[in-house]
Design an enzyme around this catalytic site. Structure first.
Site, mmCIF file in Angstrom:
data_model
loop_
_atom_site.group_PDB
_atom_site.id
_atom_site.type_symbol
_atom_site.label_atom_id
_atom_site.label_comp_id
_atom_site.label_asym_id
_atom_site.label_seq_id
_atom_site.Cartn_x
_atom_site.Cartn_y
_atom_site.Cartn_z
ATOM 1 C CE LYS A 167 -0.335 -4.752 3.245
ATOM 2 N NZ LYS A 167 -0.716 -5.951 2.679
ATOM 3 C CE1 TYR A 224 -3.579 -2.266 5.858
ATOM 4 C CE2 TYR A 224 -3.168 -0.040 5.379
ATOM 5 C CZ TYR A 224 -3.257 -1.378 5.082
ATOM 6 O OH TYR A 224 -3.650 -1.743 3.603
ATOM 7 C CB THR A 236 -0.986 0.055 1.199
ATOM 8 O OG1 THR A 236 -1.447 1.388 1.388
ATOM 9 C CG2 THR A 236 -0.120 -0.564 2.408
ATOM 10 C CG ASP A 237 -1.003 5.079 -0.854
ATOM 11 O OD1 ASP A 237 -1.698 4.355 0.092
ATOM 12 O OD2 ASP A 237 -1.698 5.720 -1.510
ATOM 13 C CD GLU A 238 -3.303 3.388 4.362
ATOM 14 O OE1 GLU A 238 -3.206 3.533 5.691
ATOM 15 O OE2 GLU A 238 -4.329 3.238 3.852
HETATM 16 P P1 NAD Z 1 -10.230 -6.871 2.708
HETATM 17 O O1 NAD Z 1 -9.977 -6.624 4.018
HETATM 18 O O2 NAD Z 1 -11.336 -6.547 1.946
HETATM 19 O O3 NAD Z 1 -9.814 -8.512 2.329
HETATM 20 C C1 NAD Z 1 -8.878 -9.059 3.056
HETATM 21 C C2 NAD Z 1 -9.054 -10.479 2.747
HETATM 22 O O4 NAD Z 1 -7.715 -11.371 3.423
HETATM 23 C C3 NAD Z 1 -10.280 -11.174 3.576
HETATM 24 O O5 NAD Z 1 -10.922 -12.130 2.593
HETATM 25 C C4 NAD Z 1 -9.955 -11.905 4.787
HETATM 26 O O6 NAD Z 1 -10.873 -12.942 5.052
HETATM 27 C C5 NAD Z 1 -8.370 -12.368 4.454
HETATM 28 N N1 NAD Z 1 -7.544 -12.492 5.382
HETATM 29 C C6 NAD Z 1 -7.386 -12.024 6.614
HETATM 30 N N2 NAD Z 1 -6.452 -12.616 7.377
HETATM 31 C C7 NAD Z 1 -6.158 -13.757 6.820
HETATM 32 C C8 NAD Z 1 -5.289 -14.700 7.283
HETATM 33 N N3 NAD Z 1 -4.650 -14.537 8.422
HETATM 34 N N4 NAD Z 1 -5.367 -15.812 6.568
HETATM 35 C C9 NAD Z 1 -6.108 -15.913 5.261
HETATM 36 N N5 NAD Z 1 -6.691 -15.007 4.960
HETATM 37 C C10 NAD Z 1 -6.985 -13.946 5.730
HETATM 38 O O7 NAD Z 1 -9.004 -6.162 1.987
HETATM 39 P P2 NAD Z 1 -8.540 -5.607 0.742
HETATM 40 O O8 NAD Z 1 -8.979 -4.058 0.516
HETATM 41 O O9 NAD Z 1 -9.218 -6.317 -0.484
HETATM 42 O O10 NAD Z 1 -7.123 -5.429 0.640
HETATM 43 C C11 NAD Z 1 -6.059 -6.604 -0.051
HETATM 44 C C12 NAD Z 1 -4.771 -6.318 -0.174
HETATM 45 O O11 NAD Z 1 -4.617 -4.933 -0.656
HETATM 46 C C13 NAD Z 1 -4.158 -5.999 1.444
HETATM 47 O O12 NAD Z 1 -2.882 -6.626 1.620
HETATM 48 C C14 NAD Z 1 -4.247 -4.532 1.721
HETATM 49 O O13 NAD Z 1 -3.208 -3.952 2.559
HETATM 50 C C15 NAD Z 1 -3.867 -4.168 0.024
HETATM 51 N N6 NAD Z 1 -4.391 -2.721 -0.324
HETATM 52 C C16 NAD Z 1 -5.717 -2.400 -0.036
HETATM 53 C C17 NAD Z 1 -6.031 -1.088 -0.473
HETATM 54 C C18 NAD Z 1 -7.538 -0.759 -0.493
HETATM 55 O O14 NAD Z 1 -7.807 0.494 -0.926
HETATM 56 N N7 NAD Z 1 -8.366 -1.498 -0.153
HETATM 57 C C19 NAD Z 1 -5.074 -0.321 -1.032
HETATM 58 C C20 NAD Z 1 -3.604 -0.718 -1.238
HETATM 59 C C21 NAD Z 1 -3.388 -1.982 -0.855
HETATM 60 P P1 TYD Z 2 -10.103 4.672 4.517
HETATM 61 O O1 TYD Z 2 -11.300 4.222 3.430
HETATM 62 O O2 TYD Z 2 -10.521 4.257 5.674
HETATM 63 O O3 TYD Z 2 -9.061 4.450 3.751
HETATM 64 P P2 TYD Z 2 -7.378 4.719 4.149
HETATM 65 O O4 TYD Z 2 -7.572 5.597 5.654
HETATM 66 O O5 TYD Z 2 -6.641 3.567 4.386
HETATM 67 O O6 TYD Z 2 -6.947 5.869 3.403
HETATM 68 O O7 TYD Z 2 -10.437 6.162 4.528
HETATM 69 C C1 TYD Z 2 -10.196 6.938 3.507
HETATM 70 C C2 TYD Z 2 -10.240 8.534 3.885
HETATM 71 O O8 TYD Z 2 -11.612 8.941 4.439
HETATM 72 C C3 TYD Z 2 -9.195 8.736 5.036
HETATM 73 O O9 TYD Z 2 -8.540 9.906 5.021
HETATM 74 C C4 TYD Z 2 -10.159 8.618 6.282
HETATM 75 C C5 TYD Z 2 -11.428 9.234 5.934
HETATM 76 N N1 TYD Z 2 -12.556 8.673 6.543
HETATM 77 C C6 TYD Z 2 -13.625 9.638 7.014
HETATM 78 O O10 TYD Z 2 -13.488 10.844 6.976
HETATM 79 N N2 TYD Z 2 -14.470 9.021 7.609
HETATM 80 C C7 TYD Z 2 -14.682 7.658 7.815
HETATM 81 O O11 TYD Z 2 -15.863 7.251 8.232
HETATM 82 C C8 TYD Z 2 -13.729 6.882 7.344
HETATM 83 C C9 TYD Z 2 -13.790 5.034 7.489
HETATM 84 C C10 TYD Z 2 -12.620 7.179 6.756
#
Ligand code: NAD
Ligand code: TYD
Length: 340
Positions: free
Chosen positions: A154, A150, A126-128
């Site tokens: 990561k 988090y 992630t960019d985070e």
């Molecule tokens: P999500 O929370 O929707 O899904 C996570 C999945 O992992 C779920 O299906 C969960 O059951 C499974 N899981 C969790 N713990 C587990 C374990 N111990 N063993 C097996 N499975 C397990 O997440 P997402 O948003 O789809 O993110 C997927 C990946 O992408 C993550 O690694 C996250 O850090 C990364 N990512 C997400 C975003 C975003 O905006 N959502 C952006 C950049 C990177």
């Molecule tokens: P989020 O979807 O939790 O992603 P991330 O924090 O990993 O970027 O949040 C996106 C942005 O929205 C972040 O700046 C936090 C803000 N946010 C709110 O303002 N209200 C909310 O209830 C949530 C969940 C996030």
């Protein structure tokens, strides 16, 4: 790349990736390995469940014997690791599970990759991990400045992957994506939370002044970028994936309300997230040199996402009406309103 293990494939991005790969190629087999935590959902995989090249195994990446069994049973040659605890706010409440899955779980997968001498281990990051970037854009070579449990977890996973590349020559690649939006995102994240609350005329809880900036990309674009790195990326390398365009949260909330024809008065400012990163911004020139860029603008991505949640109430109402969700919502949001 023939037999791909997609860990976390029942989550948001993983399930979109599985659908993309099965539709795009007719010579790959996909095994989804997922613990089915609160965020894992087999409904996300309904579109592929009849596909003979798709298999599902319920398991935990922290359990070496389960990982080992699936690696041997399906003759896995590629791992794409999406499995993680993913929500910043939950990491502030209970960090332990993040360290367990995002760091230790990654180590277990890397060990399995090493033992089975697979062709590629790909880590979804992630960019985070770059931390808040007030000016300019993060390059893959930048130092990590993690600020939430988090992002720290990561980053730990990323560093372990690079250690296995350096120490054991494991063919590792890493992508660092910006915020994804699109179908099947669990409605704890800001965009699906705001859309589903707005549909129900409920307040949109906006943290602080709402001027924090994120690069919101369409999930399918992110998944295409991962595929490009799997096929053309250099081992040992990291690739940023994003649109390169940032939007403030208040603009994002207003656009959602406009698309749903709801009033701006639904926006409810609440106390800010502790340690809230003000801005993320990626330099994506490295992946662009491989021919990838986001196909959807922010406006197109948000419009497609709103449409999906309007058309798929069956998917999110089940989640939002459940005890787990309601308890979380109460714990996270009760009493945080800022009165003006
Ligand atoms: P999500 O929370 O929707 O899904 C996570 C999945 O992992 C779920 O299906 C969960 O059951 C499974 N899981 C969790 N713990 C587990 C374990 N111990 N063993 C097996 N499975 C397990 O997440 P997402 O948003 O789809 O993110 C997927 C990946 O992408 C993550 O690694 C996250 O850090 C990364 N990512 C997400 C975003 C975003 O905006 N959502 C952006 C950049 C990177
Ligand atoms: P989020 O979807 O939790 O992603 P991330 O924090 O990993 O970027 O949040 C996106 C942005 O929205 C972040 O700046 C936090 C803000 N946010 C709110 O303002 N209200 C909310 O209830 C949530 C969940 C996030």
């Amino acid at each position: 790349m023939k037999n791909i293990l997609v860990t976390g494939g029942a989550g948001f991005i993983g399930s979109n990736f599985v659908q993309l790969m099965l539709n795009k190629y007719d010579d790959v087999n996909i095994v989804v390995f997922d613990k089915l935590t609160y965020a894992g959902n087999l409904d996300n995989l309904i579109p592929v469940e009849e596909n003979p090249r798709y298999h599902f195994y319920q398991g935990d990446i922290c359990h070496p014997h389960e990982v080992d069994e699936v690696m041997g049973r399906y003759n896995i040659d590629t791992i794409v690791n999406f499995a993680a605890e993913t929500h910043v706010d939950r990491s502030l409440m209970e960090p332990g599970g993040f360290i367990q899955t995002d760091v230790y779980g990654t180590y277990i997968l890397l060990e399995a990759a090493k033992k089975y001498q697979i062709e590629r281990y790909h880590q979804i990051s992630t960019d985070e991990v770059y931390g808040a970037v007030l000016e300019g854009r993060s390059k893959e070579t930048d130092k990590l400045h993690t600020r939430s449990p988090y992002s720290a977890a990561k980053a730990g996973g990323d560093l372990m992957c690079l250690a296995y590349y350096t120490s054991f020559n494991l063919p590792v690649t890493i992508t660092r994506g910006s915020n994804n939006i699109g179908p099947y995102q669990y409605p704890e994240k800001a965009v699906p939370l705001f859309i589903t609350n707005a549909i129900d005329n409920k307040p949109l809880p906006l943290y602080g002044d709402g001027l924090q900036m994120r690069d919101y990309q369409y999930v399918q674009d992110h998944c295409e970028g991962i595929d490009v790195v799997l096929r053309q990326g250099q081992v040992g390398e990291i690739y940023n994936l994003g649109t390169g365009v940032e939007t403030t949260n208040i603009e994002m909330a207003r656009l959602i309300l406009k698309l749903l024809d709801k009033p701006d008065s639904l926006i409810q400012p609440i106390t800010d997230r502790p340690g809230h990163d003000r801005r993320y911004a990626l330099d994506c020139s490295k992946i662009q040199a491989l021919g990838w860029r986001s196909a959807h603008s922010f406006e197109q991505a948000i419009a497609a996402t709103v449409r999906w949640y309007v058309d798929n109430e069956w998917w999110w109402r089940k989640i939002k009406s459940g005890n787990h969700y309601q308890e979380y919502y109460q714990r996270q949001y009760a009493g945080r309103e800022i009165k003006n």
